[in-house]
Enzyme design. Structure first.
Site, PDB file in Angstrom:
ATOM      1  N   GLN A   1     -14.935   2.761   0.692  1.00 46.12           N
ATOM      2  CA  GLN A   1     -14.068   2.221  -0.363  1.00 46.12           C
ATOM      3  C   GLN A   1     -13.617   3.372  -1.255  1.00 46.12           C
ATOM      4  OE1 GLN A   1     -15.881  -0.731  -2.929  1.00 46.12           O
ATOM      5  NE2 GLN A   1     -14.017  -1.001  -4.149  1.00 46.12           N
TER       6      GLN A   1
ATOM      7  N   HIS B   1      -6.983  -5.757   1.909  1.00 46.14           N
ATOM      8  CA  HIS B   1      -5.842  -5.253   2.655  1.00 46.14           C
ATOM      9  C   HIS B   1      -5.317  -6.389   3.543  1.00 46.14           C
ATOM     10  CE1 HIS B   1      -6.846  -0.811   2.169  1.00 46.14           C
ATOM     11  NE2 HIS B   1      -8.026  -1.353   1.895  1.00 46.14           N
TER      12      HIS B   1
ATOM     13  N   ASP C   1       0.854  -1.187   0.000  1.00 47.85           N
ATOM     14  CA  ASP C   1       0.000   0.000   0.000  1.00 47.85           C
ATOM     15  C   ASP C   1       0.897   1.246   0.000  1.00 47.85           C
ATOM     16  OD1 ASP C   1      -3.204   0.565   0.957  1.00 47.85           O
ATOM     17  OD2 ASP C   1      -1.773   2.222   1.118  1.00 47.85           O
ATOM     18  N   ILE C   2       0.522   2.250  -0.764  1.00 43.26           N
ATOM     19  CA  ILE C   2       1.324   3.474  -0.886  1.00 43.26           C
ATOM     20  C   ILE C   2       1.330   4.278   0.423  1.00 43.26           C
ATOM     21  CG2 ILE C   2      -0.457   5.113  -1.679  1.00 43.26           C
ATOM     22  CD1 ILE C   2       1.529   5.904  -3.926  1.00 43.26           C
TER      23      ILE C   2
ATOM     24  N   HIS D   1     -10.152  -5.118  -3.751  1.00 46.26           N
ATOM     25  CA  HIS D   1      -8.860  -5.374  -3.121  1.00 46.26           C
ATOM     26  C   HIS D   1      -9.064  -5.796  -1.689  1.00 46.26           C
ATOM     27  CE1 HIS D   1      -9.917  -1.102  -2.747  1.00 46.26           C
ATOM     28  NE2 HIS D   1      -9.302  -1.105  -1.573  1.00 46.26           N
TER      29      HIS D   1
ATOM     30  N   ASN E   1     -13.043  -3.246   1.907  1.00 46.44           N
ATOM     31  CA  ASN E   1     -14.089  -2.231   1.966  1.00 46.44           C
ATOM     32  C   ASN E   1     -14.952  -2.340   0.717  1.00 46.44           C
ATOM     33  OD1 ASN E   1     -13.292  -0.923   4.415  1.00 46.44           O
ATOM     34  ND2 ASN E   1     -11.553  -0.066   3.307  1.00 46.44           N
TER      35      ASN E   1
HETATM   36  P1  5GP Z   1      -9.875   1.451   0.188  1.00 45.01           P
HETATM   37  O1  5GP Z   1     -10.309   2.566   1.078  1.00 45.01           O
HETATM   38  O2  5GP Z   1     -10.422   1.593  -1.221  1.00 45.01           O
HETATM   39  O3  5GP Z   1     -10.174   0.093   0.787  1.00 45.01           O
HETATM   40  O4  5GP Z   1      -8.304   1.517   0.123  1.00 45.01           O
HETATM   41  C1  5GP Z   1      -7.573   1.969  -0.965  1.00 45.01           C
HETATM   42  C2  5GP Z   1      -6.111   1.841  -0.618  1.00 45.01           C
HETATM   43  O5  5GP Z   1      -5.354   2.033  -1.803  1.00 45.01           O
HETATM   44  C3  5GP Z   1      -5.606   2.860   0.403  1.00 45.01           C
HETATM   45  O6  5GP Z   1      -5.054   2.183   1.527  1.00 45.01           O
HETATM   46  C4  5GP Z   1      -4.544   3.665  -0.370  1.00 45.01           C
HETATM   47  O7  5GP Z   1      -3.440   4.028   0.424  1.00 45.01           O
HETATM   48  C5  5GP Z   1      -4.169   2.716  -1.488  1.00 45.01           C
HETATM   49  N1  5GP Z   1      -3.716   3.377  -2.713  1.00 45.01           N
HETATM   50  C6  5GP Z   1      -4.331   4.404  -3.363  1.00 45.01           C
HETATM   51  N2  5GP Z   1      -3.644   4.748  -4.460  1.00 45.01           N
HETATM   52  C7  5GP Z   1      -2.564   3.914  -4.519  1.00 45.01           C
HETATM   53  C8  5GP Z   1      -1.486   3.778  -5.439  1.00 45.01           C
HETATM   54  O8  5GP Z   1      -1.358   4.498  -6.433  1.00 45.01           O
HETATM   55  N3  5GP Z   1      -0.577   2.804  -5.178  1.00 45.01           N
HETATM   56  C9  5GP Z   1      -0.667   1.977  -4.091  1.00 45.01           C
HETATM   57  N4  5GP Z   1       0.293   1.044  -3.922  1.00 45.01           N
HETATM   58  N5  5GP Z   1      -1.680   2.070  -3.204  1.00 45.01           N
HETATM   59  C10 5GP Z   1      -2.618   3.034  -3.415  1.00 45.01           C
END
Ligand code: 5GP
Length: 122
Positions: free
Chosen positions: A98, A106, A33-34, A104, A91
């Protein structure tokens, strides 16, 4: 919700955006994760175009489902958190906040994660 082929994870799958890849098989890719929330924070995504866990559970083939969840297990072992423990989380949709509309999971670990968070109540 229709799948947006320009979401950030679709672009990672196409190689348009770099990622720190941890694992890949026929049906899934895993990368850091970034913005890590824990010492180990890896995202596992299917290679297919699925908006969320609901979409994936309803439409993915048996091979995709198996390949995806095998990848989650591989990540736990590769990141050496299988013995100490880890948390997986997906999520789906608005109430879960989300952010990226490509399914995805985590994988959080590498430290004591505490008990599962309860949702905030207003
Ligand atoms: P969500 O809230 O959709 O479950 O989580 C999305 C996740 O994607 C977040 O933890 C965010 O840090 C990660 N993320 C968003 N953009 C990027 C990206 O460009 N590269 C990577 N490796 N992770 C990302």
């Amino acid at each position: 919700m229709a799948y947006d082929p320009n979401n950030v994870f679709a672009r990672i799958l196409r190689g348009e955006i770099p990622c720190k890849k941890v694992f890949e098989n026929d049906h899934a890719v895993a990368f850091d994760d970034i913005n890590p929330q824990t010492r180990v924070h890896v995202l596992v995504i299917p290679k297919g175009a699925y908006v969320s866990s609901d979409d994936f559970a309803a439409k993915a083939s048996d091979a995709e489902l198996a390949g995806f969840f095998r990848a989650v297990g591989e990540v736990g072992r590769l990141m050496k958190v299988d013995a100490s423990g880890y948390r997986i989380l997906a999520n789906h949709g608005r109430d879960a906040h989300q952010e990226v509309p490509h399914f995805h999971i985590h994988v959080f670990g590498g430290e004591n994660l505490g008990r599962m968070n309860k949702p905030p109540r207003d």
